[in-house]
Scaffold this active site. Structure first.
Site, mmCIF file in Angstrom:
data_model
loop_
_atom_site.group_PDB
_atom_site.id
_atom_site.type_symbol
_atom_site.label_atom_id
_atom_site.label_comp_id
_atom_site.label_asym_id
_atom_site.label_seq_id
_atom_site.Cartn_x
_atom_site.Cartn_y
_atom_site.Cartn_z
ATOM 1 N N LYS A 216 63.109 77.091 58.993
ATOM 2 C CA LYS A 216 61.921 76.282 59.273
ATOM 3 C C LYS A 216 60.697 77.182 59.258
ATOM 4 C CE LYS A 216 59.797 73.342 62.790
ATOM 5 N NZ LYS A 216 59.910 72.580 64.020
ATOM 6 N N GLU A 266 51.515 70.157 74.582
ATOM 7 C CA GLU A 266 52.795 70.886 74.631
ATOM 8 C C GLU A 266 52.806 71.943 75.718
ATOM 9 O OE1 GLU A 266 53.769 72.304 70.755
ATOM 10 O OE2 GLU A 266 55.487 73.461 71.447
HETATM 11 C C1 LIG Z 1 51.992 72.960 65.246
HETATM 12 C C2 LIG Z 1 51.487 71.783 65.617
HETATM 13 O O1 LIG Z 1 52.245 70.772 66.154
HETATM 14 C C3 LIG Z 1 53.573 71.014 66.564
HETATM 15 C C4 LIG Z 1 53.805 70.114 67.714
HETATM 16 C C5 LIG Z 1 54.160 68.812 67.526
HETATM 17 C C6 LIG Z 1 54.564 68.370 66.251
HETATM 18 C C7 LIG Z 1 54.707 69.257 65.219
HETATM 19 C C8 LIG Z 1 55.193 68.802 63.887
HETATM 20 O O2 LIG Z 1 55.572 67.641 63.771
HETATM 21 O O3 LIG Z 1 55.162 69.585 62.938
HETATM 22 C C9 LIG Z 1 54.496 70.713 65.400
HETATM 23 O O4 LIG Z 1 55.748 71.285 65.615
HETATM 24 C C10 LIG Z 1 50.064 71.460 65.488
HETATM 25 O O5 LIG Z 1 49.670 70.337 65.834
HETATM 26 O O6 LIG Z 1 49.279 72.332 65.038
#
Ligand SMILES: C=C(O[C@H]1C=CC=C(C(=O)O)[C@@H]1O)C(=O)O
Length: 463
Positions: A216, A266
């Site tokens: 990832k 988060e």
């Molecule tokens: C890295 C980010 O979100 C993270 C947190 C929630 C969902 C995310 C996603 O769906 O990719 C990311 O992991 C950002 O908003 O910059």
């Protein structure tokens, strides 16, 4: 005495505290206050330098702080350990602070950089960590509000002068409390394009995950905005309270001209009375009728599971016994919905920042394997991450702590605002959809900062 409610009581506490101030020690006094919104009152807290901090978790805990009584800035692989040492030493050396409710406890405030060290050691670069014991700390939870003042004695500062300064400032702030903050709307003169570069590097990153070189990678984009007027960072933050209820609104203002602002959904870790909680948050859809489909999306579930598994494994390797829900739930943050799994554990004898060091960065913001992903981020992203996706928060004198991940954030330097947003690439991701996702995140953030909108967002956008 839990709450000094007369000046005589406060003076007695100050005099008693002054007898225990060690060399280089600091006298720390606090009193309850009537009313008071930390966000509205922050500009009135003159800390003697340009440092300002806001932690706005309303209706939960809100903290406004200003001025540096003690501070630390450093970079390098030992930054979490050294920040913990600084925090423990600073808080242990405080005199005068007796028992008080948790909201009023003295705190060391922390802002990390995403990487251990910036690529270039320029003065404006974000260091690996900044830690501050503030001069003023105004904290509020529900209807309860406390004001704390911390200063070293000497050079004209006495126990009495400190008690007077605290008492008079609290009364002054109480009189101001009813004033609503006045903020002017801000326009956008220019937005930088980022899409073309993103397409290229996202395709490259996708090849890496499809070839199994990475499981990832959370690739981010940065958009530069030139604003029409010089805004107060608090003016940009204020609307986020309305739009981003479930988030924690953050301000870290290192100097007069430079501030991190954001609304983080988060939690890297929260520690309350020895109980730890961390949030796995990954997988995104626009809020709306189709958001529930996220729970059935194999690509989003995979992206999310990698985060849950990693957080759980990191905590287990540290000797904790983490508990995780069997299935993620949906968490709405403004106009976005994410897959969310809260993970909890008893902290045992561990120090908060040792656990933070092990957790950061989770695969919600970096990738897997972590070391390789970090190296790829450095080579593919054409900017310094700085504070983006790094932990920001506080530890208090009783060992409680709260660190949020600084996503949904931007940095303001004069009239220049840089917004950063990322999205996780896993096998099954498609460049166009990831581009839509970061466009959506950037657009939502601008909308929530009350900035005029770029071309339409969210409506009809299916990720
Ligand atoms: C890295 C980010 O979100 C993270 C947190 C929630 C969902 C995310 C996603 O769906 O990719 C990311 O992991 C950002 O908003 O910059």
């Amino acid at each position: 005495m839990l709450a000094p409610d007369s000046f005589t009581d406060l003076l007695a506490l100050a005099s008693e505290g002054a007898r225990h101030v060690e060399e280089e020690g600091v006298l720390s006094l606090a009193i309850p206050m009537a009313g008071g919104d930390p966000m509205a009152l922050l500009p009135r807290l003159d800390g003697g330098d340009s440092f300002r901090f806001l932690w706005d978790g309303a209706p939960g805990l809100c903290i406004a702080a200003s001025g540096r009584t003690n501070s630390l800035e450093l970079s390098g692989p030992r930054r979490f350990e050294l920040a913990q040492r600084f925090a423990s030493a600073s808080l242990n050396r405080l005199a005068g602070h007796g028992p008080c409710p948790p909201l009023a406890r003295p705190r060391v405030l922390l802002a990390f950089g995403f990487f251990d060290a910036p690529l270039e050691a320029a003065p404006a670069a974000v260091p690996g960590v900044q830690a501050v014991l503030p001069r003023w700390q105004l904290s509020r939870h529900g209807r309860h509000c406390w004001l704390r003042l911390q200063r070293p004695l000497g050079g004209g500062i006495t126990a009495r002068s400190l008690a007077e300064e605290l008492w008079e400032t609290a009364r002054h702030l109480e009189r101001l409390s009813a004033e609503p903050p006045q903020f002017q709307p801000v326009g956008v003169a220019l937005r930088s394009p980022w899409q073309e570069h993103y397409r290229r590097v996202a395709a490259q990153a996708l090849e890496l995950v499809q070839a199994d070189a990475l499981q990832k990678l959370v690739l981010a984009v940065r958009q530069q905005l030139t604003l029409t007027t010089l805004p107060d960072p608090l003016a940009l933050l204020a609307p986020l309270r309305r739009h981003q209820g479930g988030s924690c609104r953050l301000l870290w203002q290192r100097s007069a001209g430079s501030a991190l602002i954001g609304a983080s959904p988060e939690r890297l870790l929260t520690i309350r009375q020895g109980q730890l909680r961390s949030d796995a948050l990954a997988g995104t859809a626009p809020a709306g009728a189709s958001a529930a489909a996220l729970l059935q999306s194999a690509k989003d579930r995979l992206e999310h599971e990698l985060v849950v598994d990693t957080i759980t494994a990191v905590l287990a390797r540290a000797g904790l016994s983490p508990r995780r829900p069997r299935h993620p739930r949906l968490a709405r943050h403004g106009q976005l919905v994410h897959l969310h799994s809260p993970i909890s554990a008893a902290l045992g004898h561990h120090q908060p920042l040792a656990i933070a060091a092990a957790l950061h960065p989770t695969p919600a913001v970096a990738g897997l394997p972590r070391r390789e992903a970090m190296a790829w981020l450095r080579s593919l992203e054409p900017f310094e991450r700085g504070h983006y996706a790094a932990p920001i928060g506080w530890v208090d004198s009783a060992g409680d702590a709260d660190l949020r991940v600084a996503i949904r954030s931007g940095t303001l330097e004069g009239r220049h605002l840089e917004l950063t947003a990322g999205a996780g690439l896993v096998p099954g991701s498609a460049v166009d959809r990831e581009l839509q996702e970061v466009t959506l995140k950037l657009g939502v953030l601008q909308q929530q900062l009350n900035l005029p909108q770029p071309p339409p967002i969210a409506a009809g956008l299916s990720l």
